[in-house]
Design a protein around this motif. Structure first.
Motif, PDB file in Angstrom:
ATOM      1  N   SER A  55      20.470 -17.757  22.927  1.00 34.56           N
ATOM      2  CA  SER A  55      20.153 -18.190  24.154  1.00 34.56           C
ATOM      3  C   SER A  55      19.013 -17.399  24.676  1.00 34.56           C
ATOM      4  O   SER A  55      18.318 -17.909  25.583  1.00 34.56           O
ATOM      5  N   GLY A  56      18.554 -16.070  24.149  1.00 33.72           N
ATOM      6  CA  GLY A  56      17.606 -15.391  24.909  1.00 33.72           C
ATOM      7  C   GLY A  56      18.440 -14.333  25.890  1.00 33.72           C
ATOM      8  O   GLY A  56      17.627 -13.218  26.301  1.00 33.72           O
ATOM      9  N   GLY A  57      19.735 -14.189  25.920  1.00 33.56           N
ATOM     10  CA  GLY A  57      20.611 -13.273  26.724  1.00 33.56           C
ATOM     11  C   GLY A  57      20.877 -12.200  26.066  1.00 33.56           C
ATOM     12  O   GLY A  57      20.479 -12.073  24.445  1.00 33.56           O
ATOM     13  N   LYS A  58      21.538 -10.990  26.263  1.00 30.15           N
ATOM     14  CA  LYS A  58      21.740  -9.925  25.483  1.00 30.15           C
ATOM     15  C   LYS A  58      22.604  -9.996  24.375  1.00 30.15           C
ATOM     16  O   LYS A  58      22.443  -9.487  23.399  1.00 30.15           O
ATOM     17  N   ASP A  59      23.593 -10.947  24.597  1.00 27.34           N
ATOM     18  CA  ASP A  59      24.809 -10.843  23.670  1.00 27.34           C
ATOM     19  C   ASP A  59      24.290 -11.606  22.463  1.00 27.34           C
ATOM     20  O   ASP A  59      24.513 -11.073  21.170  1.00 27.34           O
ATOM     21  N   SER A  60      23.611 -12.776  22.460  1.00 28.86           N
ATOM     22  CA  SER A  60      23.231 -13.363  21.284  1.00 28.86           C
ATOM     23  C   SER A  60      22.178 -12.817  20.427  1.00 28.86           C
ATOM     24  O   SER A  60      22.195 -12.751  19.193  1.00 28.86           O
ATOM     25  N   LEU A  61      21.190 -12.122  21.267  1.00 30.24           N
ATOM     26  CA  LEU A  61      20.312 -11.325  20.729  1.00 30.24           C
ATOM     27  C   LEU A  61      20.771 -10.179  20.098  1.00 30.24           C
ATOM     28  O   LEU A  61      20.358  -9.826  18.707  1.00 30.24           O
ATOM     29  N   ALA A  62      21.735  -9.442  20.431  1.00 30.46           N
ATOM     30  CA  ALA A  62      22.131  -8.259  20.144  1.00 30.46           C
ATOM     31  C   ALA A  62      23.245  -8.700  18.767  1.00 30.46           C
ATOM     32  O   ALA A  62      23.065  -8.135  17.690  1.00 30.46           O
ATOM     33  N   VAL A  78      17.686 -21.856  18.615  1.00 28.35           N
ATOM     34  CA  VAL A  78      17.632 -21.908  20.272  1.00 28.35           C
ATOM     35  C   VAL A  78      17.384 -23.271  20.559  1.00 28.35           C
ATOM     36  O   VAL A  78      16.831 -24.181  19.951  1.00 28.35           O
ATOM     37  N   ILE A  79      18.199 -23.781  21.686  1.00 29.32           N
ATOM     38  CA  ILE A  79      18.039 -25.160  22.077  1.00 29.32           C
ATOM     39  C   ILE A  79      17.493 -24.996  23.471  1.00 29.32           C
ATOM     40  O   ILE A  79      18.231 -24.150  24.334  1.00 29.32           O
ATOM     41  N   GLY A  80      16.498 -25.743  23.755  1.00 23.74           N
ATOM     42  CA  GLY A  80      15.886 -25.967  25.039  1.00 23.74           C
ATOM     43  C   GLY A  80      16.738 -26.787  25.928  1.00 23.74           C
ATOM     44  O   GLY A  80      16.586 -27.929  25.640  1.00 23.74           O
ATOM     45  N   LEU A  81      17.456 -26.470  26.856  1.00 24.48           N
ATOM     46  CA  LEU A  81      18.281 -27.070  27.764  1.00 24.48           C
ATOM     47  C   LEU A  81      17.746 -27.973  28.923  1.00 24.48           C
ATOM     48  O   LEU A  81      18.331 -28.637  29.412  1.00 24.48           O
ATOM     49  N   GLY A  82      16.410 -27.415  29.169  1.00 19.05           N
ATOM     50  CA  GLY A  82      15.882 -28.140  30.171  1.00 19.05           C
ATOM     51  C   GLY A  82      16.331 -27.740  31.678  1.00 19.05           C
ATOM     52  O   GLY A  82      16.258 -28.543  32.545  1.00 19.05           O
ATOM     53  N   ILE A  83      16.899 -26.814  31.863  1.00 16.20           N
ATOM     54  CA  ILE A  83      17.446 -26.039  32.992  1.00 16.20           C
ATOM     55  C   ILE A  83      16.307 -25.341  33.701  1.00 16.20           C
ATOM     56  O   ILE A  83      16.008 -24.000  33.801  1.00 16.20           O
ATOM     57  N   GLY A  84      15.299 -25.952  34.046  1.00 17.50           N
ATOM     58  CA  GLY A  84      13.908 -25.478  34.790  1.00 17.50           C
ATOM     59  C   GLY A  84      13.356 -24.165  34.163  1.00 17.50           C
ATOM     60  O   GLY A  84      13.365 -23.914  32.890  1.00 17.50           O
ATOM     61  N   TYR A  86      14.685 -21.129  34.002  1.00 15.45           N
ATOM     62  CA  TYR A  86      15.444 -20.224  33.498  1.00 15.45           C
ATOM     63  C   TYR A  86      15.562 -20.597  31.711  1.00 15.45           C
ATOM     64  O   TYR A  86      15.333 -19.798  31.047  1.00 15.45           O
ATOM     65  N   SER A  87      15.380 -21.915  31.451  1.00 16.41           N
ATOM     66  CA  SER A  87      15.629 -22.315  29.941  1.00 16.41           C
ATOM     67  C   SER A  87      14.156 -21.971  29.334  1.00 16.41           C
ATOM     68  O   SER A  87      14.155 -21.415  28.104  1.00 16.41           O
ATOM     69  N   GLU A  88      13.187 -22.130  30.156  1.00 13.72           N
ATOM     70  CA  GLU A  88      11.818 -21.815  29.390  1.00 13.72           C
ATOM     71  C   GLU A  88      11.658 -20.381  29.228  1.00 13.72           C
ATOM     72  O   GLU A  88      11.470 -19.882  28.135  1.00 13.72           O
ATOM     73  N   THR A  89      12.167 -19.488  29.984  1.00 12.52           N
ATOM     74  CA  THR A  89      12.073 -18.203  29.950  1.00 12.52           C
ATOM     75  C   THR A  89      12.902 -17.713  28.861  1.00 12.52           C
ATOM     76  O   THR A  89      12.781 -16.799  28.078  1.00 12.52           O
ATOM     77  N   SER A  90      14.196 -18.365  28.818  1.00  9.60           N
ATOM     78  CA  SER A  90      15.288 -17.589  27.862  1.00  9.60           C
ATOM     79  C   SER A  90      14.673 -18.078  26.505  1.00  9.60           C
ATOM     80  O   SER A  90      14.936 -17.216  25.598  1.00  9.60           O
ATOM     81  N   ASP A 216      14.290  -7.138  24.502  1.00  5.95           N
ATOM     82  CA  ASP A 216      14.121  -7.565  25.757  1.00  5.95           C
ATOM     83  C   ASP A 216      14.896  -9.062  26.025  1.00  5.95           C
ATOM     84  O   ASP A 216      14.833  -9.756  25.026  1.00  5.95           O
ATOM     85  N   TYR A 217      15.909  -9.209  26.955  1.00  4.88           N
ATOM     86  CA  TYR A 217      16.699 -10.360  27.018  1.00  4.88           C
ATOM     87  C   TYR A 217      16.486 -10.645  28.637  1.00  4.88           C
ATOM     88  O   TYR A 217      16.057 -10.254  29.366  1.00  4.88           O
TER      89      TYR A 217
END
Ligand code: AMP
Ligand code: FES
Ligand code: ZN
Ligand code: ZN
Length: 317
Positions: A55-62, A78-84, A86-90, A216-217
């Motif tokens: 997801s780009g968060g700490k857990d999945s990258l770790a 990775v899935i682009g969920l289209g949540i503004g 937040y999704s682009e950055t993650s 970085d996450y």
């Protein structure tokens, strides 16, 4: 404060394990915890290929980093969920992680590849965003793993996540969910195996792992999940953990060791464990209906005016 392994200066204390570690031995501790989870629950064989849902968060990258460190063949998805934003950055964090290390990252975008996004699906279906989001993730993880010939899909669910879900299920004695809450779901009926290698490590450990490894996450949580029940269950468990270190670990792991099997009867009694499924007429995925839930969502949202992200006003409270 001294490192349990080398007696040098420690940088982290783990009260639940009654141990302190220096950076080097903390990383070794994390690898060992993941290796133990994999072995005990037979998550992966050494030569198997695993697709890591990132997801780009700490857990999945770790978890991706840890699986590679342990020598597994692990690619990302990775899935682009289209949540503004937040999704682009993650998504960008996932891309950067893969690019710097020369790893393979598969990508799909709900909007570009399937014609909808999570905020629009939530508006059309009038349900909480997490329901279209979870349905899409499950479907796309399965499909990506099968198309890529992977043996298993790994997610970044950690001990805090699993303990919070268990807490919620036990509060309501939701036996059907208790029966399915396993760190490994075996492959069946055309679905790939699902594994959660981080069940022995918590949120704080994963954040520390990423900092030490220079990963970085995205720090923010999903804006659409703000205020949901699991966040409150986590807070409740953290309050108990602060008074009684090790409670979270005992709650979840003793459930697996002593209680989880008591609920298997429910699995057999429901469609979860029953015979062969048919194939979705649209996408070919295993489904008990002519058209699978994901394809129905694609159909329902087709042509809907895209909804831009709004903060949820506690719809799930
Ligand atoms: P969550 O449901 O957001 O708590 O995420 C649970 C797990 O699903 C994460 O640890 C990731 O492994 C995976 N995941 C979440 N969001 C995405 C995404 N956009 N793309 C791929 N995998 C994801
Ligand atoms: Fe799914 Fe937020 S990540 S709704
Ligand atoms: Zn040390
Ligand atoms: Zn389908």
């Amino acid at each position: 404060m001294k490192c349990r392994t080398c007696r040098g200066p420690a940088i982290i204390d783990l009260k639940a394990h009654n141990a302190n570690f220096c950076a080097e031995h903390f990383l070794a501790f994390c690898r060992e915890q993941v290796a133990r989870a994999i072995k005990k629950h037979r998550m992966l064989a050494p030569d198997e290929r695993v697709l890591v849902a990132v997801s780009g968060g700490k857990d999945s990258l770790a978890v991706w980093d840890l699986l590679l460190e342990l020598g597994y063949q692990a690619d990302g998805f990775v899935i682009g969920l289209g949540i503004g934003d937040y999704s682009e950055t993650s998504t960008q964090y996932a891309r950067d992680f893969a690019a710097v290390r020369g790893l393979t990252l598969h990508e799909t975008s709900l909007r570009d590849d399937h014609g909808f996004d999570v905020p629009t699906a939530a508006a059309v279906t009038r349900r909480v965003p997490c329901s279209a989001c979870g349905l899409s993730k499950r479907h796309l993880f399965d499909r990506a793993a099968l198309e890529g010939g992977y043996d298993a899909v790994a997610t970044g669910h950690n001990l805090d996540d699993e303990a919070a879900v268990l807490f919620g299920n036990a509060l309501r004695w939701n036996t059907e969910y208790l029966a399915r809450q396993r760190p490994v779901l075996p492959a069946r009926d055309g679905f790939p195996r699902k594994i959660k290698p981080l069940i022995r490590l918590g949120e704080r450990e994963m954040a520390a792992y990423c900092v030490i490894r220079g990963i970085d996450y995205i720090v923010e949580e999903c804006p659409m999940a703000a205020g949901n029940k699991h966040l409150r269950y986590k807070e409740a468990l953290n309050a108990i953990e602060a008074e009684s270190p090790g409670s979270k670990h005992a709650f979840y792991h003793e459930f697996l060791a002593r209680a989880a099997d008591l609920f298997t009867a429910d699995v057999d009694g429901t469609d979860a464990g029953s015979g062969a499924l048919g194939a979705c007429q649209r996408c070919g995925s295993p489904s008990s209906n002519e058209v699978c839930a994901f394809c129905l969502l694609v159909e329902r949202t087709a042509g809907a005016v895209p909804v831009t992200l709004r903060e949820r006003a506690g719809a799930d409270r």
